[in-house]
Write an enzyme that holds these catalytic residues in place. Structure first.
Site, mmCIF file in Angstrom:
data_model
loop_
_atom_site.group_PDB
_atom_site.id
_atom_site.type_symbol
_atom_site.label_atom_id
_atom_site.label_comp_id
_atom_site.label_asym_id
_atom_site.label_seq_id
_atom_site.Cartn_x
_atom_site.Cartn_y
_atom_site.Cartn_z
ATOM 1 N N CYS A 129 0.808 -1.229 0.000
ATOM 2 C CA CYS A 129 0.000 0.000 0.000
ATOM 3 C C CYS A 129 0.846 1.287 0.000
ATOM 4 O O CYS A 129 1.649 1.523 0.905
ATOM 5 C CB CYS A 129 -0.932 0.004 1.210
ATOM 6 S SG CYS A 129 -1.930 1.510 1.284
ATOM 7 N N VAL B 220 -6.379 0.410 4.994
ATOM 8 C CA VAL B 220 -5.131 0.765 5.657
ATOM 9 C C VAL B 220 -4.594 2.044 5.004
ATOM 10 O O VAL B 220 -4.940 2.315 3.844
ATOM 11 C CB VAL B 220 -4.077 -0.374 5.527
ATOM 12 C CG1 VAL B 220 -4.481 -1.563 6.352
ATOM 13 C CG2 VAL B 220 -3.817 -0.763 4.079
ATOM 14 N N LYS C 263 -9.795 -9.531 5.440
ATOM 15 C CA LYS C 263 -9.579 -8.560 6.512
ATOM 16 C C LYS C 263 -9.987 -9.131 7.869
ATOM 17 O O LYS C 263 -11.121 -9.623 8.008
ATOM 18 C CB LYS C 263 -10.385 -7.286 6.232
ATOM 19 C CG LYS C 263 -9.946 -6.558 4.979
ATOM 20 C CD LYS C 263 -10.864 -5.386 4.657
ATOM 21 C CE LYS C 263 -10.529 -4.793 3.309
ATOM 22 N NZ LYS C 263 -11.498 -3.814 2.838
ATOM 23 N N SER D 141 -4.424 8.371 5.583
ATOM 24 C CA SER D 141 -2.961 8.521 5.656
ATOM 25 C C SER D 141 -2.501 9.962 5.866
ATOM 26 O O SER D 141 -1.555 10.207 6.613
ATOM 27 C CB SER D 141 -2.321 7.943 4.391
ATOM 28 O OG SER D 141 -2.809 8.609 3.245
HETATM 29 N N1 LIG Z 1 -7.703 7.704 1.419
HETATM 30 C C1 LIG Z 1 -7.101 6.567 2.056
HETATM 31 C C2 LIG Z 1 -6.800 5.518 1.014
HETATM 32 C C3 LIG Z 1 -6.241 4.246 1.630
HETATM 33 C C4 LIG Z 1 -6.426 3.041 0.701
HETATM 34 O O1 LIG Z 1 -7.023 3.145 -0.387
HETATM 35 N N2 LIG Z 1 -5.908 1.884 1.136
HETATM 36 C C5 LIG Z 1 -6.085 0.671 0.361
HETATM 37 C C6 LIG Z 1 -4.786 -0.111 0.210
HETATM 38 S S1 LIG Z 1 -3.553 0.790 -0.635
HETATM 39 C C7 LIG Z 1 -7.031 -0.248 1.112
HETATM 40 O O2 LIG Z 1 -6.937 -0.405 2.300
HETATM 41 N N3 LIG Z 1 -7.941 -0.904 0.371
HETATM 42 C C8 LIG Z 1 -8.784 -1.901 0.924
HETATM 43 C C9 LIG Z 1 -10.207 -1.780 0.423
HETATM 44 O O3 LIG Z 1 -10.537 -0.749 -0.175
HETATM 45 O O4 LIG Z 1 -10.941 -2.723 0.633
HETATM 46 C C10 LIG Z 1 -5.832 7.001 2.797
HETATM 47 O O5 LIG Z 1 -5.218 7.983 2.359
HETATM 48 O O6 LIG Z 1 -5.478 6.397 3.829
#
Ligand SMILES: N[C@@H](CCC(=O)N[C@@H](CS)C(=O)NCC(=O)O)C(=O)O
Length: 232
Positions: free
Chosen positions: A19, A59, A46, A77
């Protein structure tokens, strides 16, 4: 209640090995020399405990444990990076000037928009979608080129959170460059120099494991990515 900068907090970063949003928090913590525990989870499966603390099921989540507040789970983040900047010692990763700081935050958001296009590029299964995402990235990196100064980092000599956001963006291209001549950095020399500089930074290098390239390749295979079809 909020924790004060003096409160010693134990930090646990709920992560995923690929990620890019996780990486920006890892880089910020490493730049400041802050100890933290990293817990990588499987996003395809998850855990229940994760779903309980992550409102969007995404995450990174930073679990902040203090005596006053117990465990508080922070998500998003950029919010996590701002919290790290406000509460932890070590190098400052934002400019002191409010206007410059606001500009940096805007470019951090721009980095997230680039990640959205990159997701489209790497998961595209047909040439037309791939080309439209490639064009979107060309346009966005042209804007980044205009925003860059003389380097080596986004804001000159000092590494900042904008650098922490863009380093994981550039990391994708270490593999993509091996697969095809995508041309995305052809006309943006400042972006190319910035990318090369960030790749040398220890916090950036160690924000992922040695298995990152092989995991990214497996991700492309799983998504039947058009990118792989371009590979010679
Ligand atoms: N806007 C979020 C985006 C985080 C994100 O998209 N994480 C992805 C992995 S890179 C995730 O956890 N995806 C799991 C899902 O959507 O089910 C941030 O900045 O933390």
């Amino acid at each position: 209640m909020t924790s004060s900068p003096e409160t010693p907090a134990r930090l646990k970063l709920i992560s995923h090995k690929l990620c890019p949003y996780v990486q920006r928090a890892v880089i910020a913590l490493k730049e400041k020399g802050v100890p933290f525990e990293r817990v990588d989870i499987d996003l395809a499966n998850k855990p229940d405990w994760f779903m309980k603390i992550s409102p969007l099921g995404k995450v990174p989540v930073l679990v902040v444990a203090t005596e006053e507040n117990g465990e508080v789970a922070l998500f998003e983040s950029n919010v996590i990076c701002e919290y790290i900047e406000e509460t932890q010692g070590g190098a400052k990763l934002h400019p002191a000037d409010a206007l410059k700081r606001a500009e940096h935050r805007a470019w951090m958001e721009f980095g997230s928009a680039i990640l959205g296009d990159l997701w489209g590029l790497e998961t595209a299964t047909d040439p037309a979608t791939f080309e439209s995402k490639r064009q979107a990235l060309l346009g966005k990196f042209a804007r980044v080129e205009d925003a860059l100064g003389t380097g080596p980092y986004f804001a000159g000599e000092t590494f900042s959170l904008v650098d922490a956001v863009f380093a994981p963006v550039f990391r994708y291209f270490d593999l993509f460059d091996e697969l095809t001549d995508h041309g995305i950095f052809r006309d943006v020399p400042k972006v190319r120099a910035w990318r090369a500089e960030l790749a040398k930074r220890p916090s950036v290098r160690t924000a992922v494991g040695a298995d990152y390239p092989e995991l990214l390749r497996a991700f492309l295979v799983r998504h039947r990515a058009h990118l792989l079809k371009l590979a010679a």
